[in-house]
Design a protein around this motif. Structure first.
Motif, PDB file in Angstrom:
ATOM      1  N   UNK A   1      -8.010  -1.893  -7.996  1.00  0.00           N
ATOM      2  CA  UNK A   1      -8.237  -1.644  -9.415  1.00  0.00           C
ATOM      3  C   UNK A   1      -7.072  -0.821  -9.957  1.00  0.00           C
ATOM      4  N   UNK A   2      -6.440  -1.311 -10.997  1.00  0.00           N
ATOM      5  CA  UNK A   2      -5.292  -0.623 -11.575  1.00  0.00           C
ATOM      6  C   UNK A   2      -5.680   0.757 -12.085  1.00  0.00           C
ATOM      7  N   UNK A   3      -4.816   1.728 -11.823  1.00  0.00           N
ATOM      8  CA  UNK A   3      -5.044   3.079 -12.344  1.00  0.00           C
ATOM      9  C   UNK A   3      -4.973   3.104 -13.864  1.00  0.00           C
ATOM     10  N   UNK A   4      -4.396   2.059 -14.470  1.00  0.00           N
ATOM     11  CA  UNK A   4      -4.298   1.986 -15.927  1.00  0.00           C
ATOM     12  C   UNK A   4      -5.477   1.249 -16.569  1.00  0.00           C
ATOM     13  N   UNK A   5      -6.409   0.766 -15.757  1.00  0.00           N
ATOM     14  CA  UNK A   5      -7.556   0.046 -16.302  1.00  0.00           C
ATOM     15  C   UNK A   5      -8.396   0.962 -17.193  1.00  0.00           C
TER      16      UNK A   5
ATOM     17  N   UNK B   1       0.811  -1.212   0.000  1.00  0.00           N
ATOM     18  CA  UNK B   1       0.000   0.000   0.000  1.00  0.00           C
ATOM     19  C   UNK B   1       0.847   1.265   0.000  1.00  0.00           C
ATOM     20  N   UNK B   2       1.967   1.254   0.702  1.00  0.00           N
ATOM     21  CA  UNK B   2       2.822   2.438   0.715  1.00  0.00           C
ATOM     22  C   UNK B   2       3.282   2.828  -0.670  1.00  0.00           C
ATOM     23  N   UNK B   3       3.740   1.851  -1.431  1.00  0.00           N
ATOM     24  CA  UNK B   3       4.194   2.120  -2.794  1.00  0.00           C
ATOM     25  C   UNK B   3       3.023   2.469  -3.706  1.00  0.00           C
ATOM     26  N   UNK B   4       1.887   1.806  -3.492  1.00  0.00           N
ATOM     27  CA  UNK B   4       0.695   2.097  -4.302  1.00  0.00           C
ATOM     28  C   UNK B   4       0.239   3.535  -4.084  1.00  0.00           C
ATOM     29  N   UNK B   5       0.161   3.949  -2.825  1.00  0.00           N
ATOM     30  CA  UNK B   5      -0.291   5.307  -2.524  1.00  0.00           C
ATOM     31  C   UNK B   5       0.712   6.344  -2.992  1.00  0.00           C
ATOM     32  N   UNK B   6       1.992   6.054  -2.814  1.00  0.00           N
ATOM     33  CA  UNK B   6       3.034   7.004  -3.199  1.00  0.00           C
ATOM     34  C   UNK B   6       3.003   7.273  -4.701  1.00  0.00           C
ATOM     35  N   UNK B   7       2.749   6.216  -5.500  1.00  0.00           N
ATOM     36  CA  UNK B   7       2.730   6.381  -6.946  1.00  0.00           C
ATOM     37  C   UNK B   7       1.336   6.466  -7.536  1.00  0.00           C
ATOM     38  N   UNK B   8       0.315   6.441  -6.649  1.00  0.00           N
ATOM     39  CA  UNK B   8      -1.082   6.437  -7.099  1.00  0.00           C
ATOM     40  C   UNK B   8      -1.287   5.395  -8.207  1.00  0.00           C
ATOM     41  N   UNK B   9      -0.853   4.183  -7.894  1.00  0.00           N
ATOM     42  CA  UNK B   9      -0.854   3.099  -8.874  1.00  0.00           C
ATOM     43  C   UNK B   9      -2.221   2.451  -9.039  1.00  0.00           C
ATOM     44  N   UNK B  10      -3.085   2.644  -8.058  1.00  0.00           N
ATOM     45  CA  UNK B  10      -4.421   2.066  -8.124  1.00  0.00           C
ATOM     46  C   UNK B  10      -5.472   3.151  -7.899  1.00  0.00           C
ATOM     47  N   UNK B  11      -6.704   2.797  -8.174  1.00  0.00           N
ATOM     48  CA  UNK B  11      -7.804   3.758  -8.067  1.00  0.00           C
ATOM     49  C   UNK B  11      -8.292   3.794  -6.624  1.00  0.00           C
TER      50      UNK B  11
END
Length: 382
Positions: free
Chosen positions: A265-269, A66-76
């Motif tokens: 959910x992927x931010x690239x979806x 989650x830390x990396x996901x939030x830092x890079x806004x990788x998911x919705x």
């Protein structure tokens, strides 16, 4: 035609209810197709997210990402897609800290689809010959000595990943202290784990929980395991031998490392809202205590954990371990924690095996933690 692709980890506990959901959900949503692929348990817990985010709409993953996901806004973030009522429902229906484990920077990056922590397990037909389920470390050691006299063993899965999980369970980590795990706490935890390892099956250092449980139902020489992530599938077996699960043998059942899985959910979806709606269905209390469990899943819904029919179906797996997961330990979720965990894991395994001094492990662990923690304060959101 809209096609969703999802990525699960390769065990029936994960992919069973996901595969089972596709036909039912698509029948109610004409024009939708859902396909689930699988990856290894190691990739689920310690692999890289980046390469899969461009390929899949939905990913089931371990919460320290989650830390990396939030830092890079990788998911919705789910926040804008949840009503206040839905948010409160998830908060109150969470098992332990599962809901909170997928939040960072004031946003909710995933839903808790699966809940787990380290718990105890045993072969009931074997344990009844020796003692009741142990509730303290000393009782575990006494059981271990008794079963060894009969040529049997305890079990203690401690491949590097699980060795690090054991250290976090027994080490009393302090995320904001001068040391992540104090040197004396590392020494104490390693000493306890070495005592257990000496009474455990010789293959324990090669086992993760799945390998350990597979061995336990195929052979009659491992009686009891004090710490390993639980898998309801081994308690739901209709035929013998099967396993039973219990609270961990620590004071007040506290400290067991929280695991489980989130769905994001992927931010690239290209189909974000469709994917979010499907994720909400998968995590709804109705599906979680129904077809989710019946298809081999281990739900993240507290309502499912407390459901009498679910417990009857699963050999009381959930009611027997609820106290432990409610008192479980939530790992830090800052960016870089996965790197820290991955680098420390082999050293934790070496220390438990007696191949590294506990003091050296403590020094390495705390130095690496400081390095990955530096410059990673959680951002406040107004």
């Amino acid at each position: 035609m809209t096609r969703l692709r999802g990525l699960a980890w390769d065990h029936r506990r994960c992919w069973g209810p996901l595969d089972a959901s596709s036909e039912t959900y698509c029948a109610g949503n004409p024009g939708l197709e859902i396909e689930w692929d699988r990856r290894s348990l190691y990739e689920f817990g310690e692999g890289a997210l980046g390469p899969v985010l461009g390929t899949y709409d939905l990913i089931v993953f371990d919460h320290p990402f989650i830390g990396d996901i939030a830092d890079g806004e990788l998911m919705v973030p789910f926040d804008g897609h949840l009503s206040l009522e839905q948010r409160r429902l998830f908060e109150h229906d969470s098992v332990g800290a599962s809901w909170r484990s997928y939040a960072r920077n004031g946003r909710q990056w995933a839903l808790p689809i699966d809940a787990a922590c380290q718990i105890a397990s045993y072969r009931p037909d074997l344990l009844e010959r020796y003692a009741a389920v142990p509730s303290t470390h000393e009782e575990v050691l006494e059981l271990g000595r008794r079963v060894r006299r009969d040529g049997k063993w305890l079990g203690l899965p401690f491949v590097p990943t699980d060795a690090m999980c054991l250290l976090l369970t027994l080490g009393d980590p302090q995320e904001n202290g001068e040391e992540f795990i104090a040197r004396e706490k590392v020494q104490q935890a390693v000493a306890q784990l070495r005592q257990l390892a000496e009474l455990s099956h010789p293959n324990s250092s090669k086992w993760n929980p799945i390998r350990c449980y597979d061995h336990m139902i195929a052979h009659d020489d491992v009686v009891y395991v004090p710490f390993a992530f639980g898998y309801v599938n081994y308690a739901s077996k209709a035929d013998r031998p099967y396993l039973r699960f219990a609270d961990v043998p620590t004071p007040r059942f506290a400290g067991a490392l929280l695991g489980g899985a989130g769905i994001g959910v992927s931010a690239q979806s290209k189909h974000k809202q469709v994917a979010i709606d499907y994720a909400l269905f998968l995590c709804s209390p109705g599906y979680q205590r129904g077809d989710y469990v019946k298809s081999g899943g281990q739900p993240g819904s507290l309502a499912a954990w407390k459901d009498a029919e679910v417990n009857d179906f699963s050999g009381n797996f959930f009611s027997s371990t609820l106290a432990t997961i409610e008192a479980s330990y939530l790992r830090p979720t800052h960016p870089g924690f996965i790197t820290f965990f991955r680098e420390c894991a082999p050293h934790a395994a070496a220390a438990i095996a007696g191949d590294m001094p506990a003091t050296e492990l403590a020094d390495r662990l705390n130095r690496l933690y400081r390095e990955t923690r530096q410059g990673q304060p959680e951002r406040s959101v107004a």
